[in-house]
Design an enzyme around this catalytic site. Structure first.
Site, PDB file in Angstrom:
ATOM      1  N   ASP A 101       0.981  -1.015   0.005  1.00 49.11           N
ATOM      2  CA  ASP A 101      -0.063   0.064   0.016  1.00 49.11           C
ATOM      3  C   ASP A 101       0.851   1.228  -0.016  1.00 49.11           C
ATOM      4  O   ASP A 101       2.073   1.289   0.285  1.00 49.11           O
ATOM      5  CB  ASP A 101      -0.889  -0.017   1.211  1.00 49.11           C
ATOM      6  CG  ASP A 101      -0.412  -0.333   2.444  1.00 49.11           C
ATOM      7  OD1 ASP A 101       0.932  -0.367   2.595  1.00 49.11           O
ATOM      8  OD2 ASP A 101      -1.073  -0.882   3.200  1.00 49.11           O
TER       9      ASP A 101
ATOM     10  N   ASN B 289      -7.209  -2.873  14.658  1.00 48.25           N
ATOM     11  CA  ASN B 289      -8.567  -3.278  14.301  1.00 48.25           C
ATOM     12  C   ASN B 289      -8.788  -4.505  13.219  1.00 48.25           C
ATOM     13  O   ASN B 289      -9.994  -4.671  12.731  1.00 48.25           O
ATOM     14  CB  ASN B 289      -9.360  -2.157  13.557  1.00 48.25           C
ATOM     15  CG  ASN B 289      -8.687  -1.804  12.053  1.00 48.25           C
ATOM     16  OD1 ASN B 289      -7.787  -2.352  11.599  1.00 48.25           O
ATOM     17  ND2 ASN B 289      -9.046  -0.490  11.567  1.00 48.25           N
TER      18      ASN B 289
ATOM     19  N   HIS C 115      -7.312  -4.999  10.513  1.00 49.29           N
ATOM     20  CA  HIS C 115      -6.740  -4.928   8.829  1.00 49.29           C
ATOM     21  C   HIS C 115      -5.637  -5.571   8.524  1.00 49.29           C
ATOM     22  O   HIS C 115      -4.946  -5.693   9.456  1.00 49.29           O
ATOM     23  CB  HIS C 115      -6.850  -3.276   8.522  1.00 49.29           C
ATOM     24  CG  HIS C 115      -5.782  -2.479   9.082  1.00 49.29           C
ATOM     25  ND1 HIS C 115      -5.627  -1.022   9.337  1.00 49.29           N
ATOM     26  CD2 HIS C 115      -4.394  -2.756   9.485  1.00 49.29           C
ATOM     27  CE1 HIS C 115      -4.769  -0.609   9.802  1.00 49.29           C
ATOM     28  NE2 HIS C 115      -3.881  -1.693   9.861  1.00 49.29           N
TER      29      HIS C 115
ATOM     30  N   GLU D  68      -9.564  -2.076   5.644  1.00 50.41           N
ATOM     31  CA  GLU D  68     -10.214  -1.940   6.852  1.00 50.41           C
ATOM     32  C   GLU D  68     -11.352  -2.690   7.181  1.00 50.41           C
ATOM     33  O   GLU D  68     -12.031  -3.321   6.067  1.00 50.41           O
ATOM     34  CB  GLU D  68     -10.864  -0.150   6.932  1.00 50.41           C
ATOM     35  CG  GLU D  68      -9.718   0.886   6.759  1.00 50.41           C
ATOM     36  CD  GLU D  68      -8.542   0.732   8.078  1.00 50.41           C
ATOM     37  OE1 GLU D  68      -8.578  -0.064   8.920  1.00 50.41           O
ATOM     38  OE2 GLU D  68      -8.016   2.067   8.290  1.00 50.41           O
TER      39      GLU D  68
HETATM   40  P1  PGA Z   1       2.430  -2.062  12.727  1.00 49.98           P
HETATM   41  O1  PGA Z   1       1.234  -1.789  11.642  1.00 49.98           O
HETATM   42  O2  PGA Z   1       3.378  -2.947  11.994  1.00 49.98           O
HETATM   43  O3  PGA Z   1       2.900  -0.489  12.714  1.00 49.98           O
HETATM   44  O4  PGA Z   1       1.617  -2.304  14.099  1.00 49.98           O
HETATM   45  C1  PGA Z   1       0.476  -2.882  11.368  1.00 49.98           C
HETATM   46  C2  PGA Z   1      -0.663  -2.734  10.602  1.00 49.98           C
HETATM   47  O5  PGA Z   1      -1.237  -1.588  10.860  1.00 49.98           O
HETATM   48  O6  PGA Z   1      -0.916  -3.502   9.357  1.00 49.98           O
END
Ligand code: PGA
Length: 250
Positions: free
Chosen positions: A67, A136, A138, A143
């Protein structure tokens, strides 16, 4: 689904780096799907170290990131382009023609999303997709509520995701509102998936993902239908998981 419990984040990262290295050693023209965020930083450090120590040849490997934020060009310090250059591409001297990310500063984001999807197909699809998981649930920027049938698309980030990601920016207002992300169906087409999670703040999402229903309010839950998923996580992230489901412990 293989669930590996690693004693620490360091252990998790070491195991993950080994899996990435093995993939490229076994298939020098492998296509790796890569993730950004705090979780894989140490994995990339160990990957770099392994490449140097074991003299792994990377000239035929390709990478596709999950992304990118809307509006952030490759030179913006908070772009995922910049993150990847810092953690992987520059230290390993990968050529720009080997490394792909969606262009967040494209004039037409929808068109860019579609072209990115086509580019992944053109290179034969992803051999190994590295993933983190959001608090959450995702995966990439898919999302909760994202259709399981989604392809690379433009997404509106939830206030919660913007809040959590604001730790990487000077001010919360600088966090973009939208992004381009591979879709869930795109991710499911990867031949192998490696998901990493560490820390207590991932516990709820991990429990919902592994123990809950397979439903679109928990994007990661679709991975349970994939035939080759490895999860590596530390004990705090796995607290809510039935111990019988844990296949290996380090
Ligand atoms: P993080 O993010 O590795 O910074 O915890 C993970 C994500 O949001 O997919």
């Amino acid at each position: 689904m293989k669930i590996i419990q690693a004693a620490t984040k360091e252990q998790m990262s070491k195991l993950a780096a080994n899996i990435l290295i093995d993939c490229v050693k076994n298939k020098p023209d492998a296509v790796l799907g890569l993730a950004t965020g705090g979780t894989p930083e140490e994995t990339y450090r160990m990957f770099r170290q392994n490449v140097k120590e074991k003299r792994v040849e990377l000239s035929r490997m390709r990478t596709f990131n999950l992304d990118e934020y809307e509006g952030l060009g490759p030179n913006h310090p908070m772009s995922y382009h910049a993150y990847m250059k810092q953690h992987l591409f520059d230290p390993l001297q990968l050529r720009p023609s080997q490394c792909f990310l969606p262009k967040g500063d494209a004039l037409n984001l929808e068109e860019e999303a579609q072209q990115y999807e086509e580019l992944i197909q053109k290179y034969g699809g992803i051999d190994l997709q590295l993933l983190g998981i959001g608090e959450n649930g995702h995966i990439a920027f898919n999302e909760p509520g994202t259709p399981f049938t989604s392809r690379t698309h433009v997404v509106e980030l939830t206030p919660n995701t913007r809040d959590i990601n604001s730790r990487f920016f000077d001010k919360k207002e600088q966090v973009p509102y939208r992004a381009i992300t591979m879709g869930l169906a795109t991710i499911m087409e990867a031949r192998k998936i490696l998901l990493l999670a560490n820390g207590e703040r991932k516990q709820k999402a991990m429990t919902r993902f592994i123990e809950g229903e397979i439903a679109e309010d928990a994007p990661a839950s679709i991975l349970r239908k994939h035939r080759d998923v490895t999860i590596i996580a530390d004990p705090p992230a796995l607290t809510g998981i039935n111990p019988d489901k844990i296949t290996e412990v380090y």
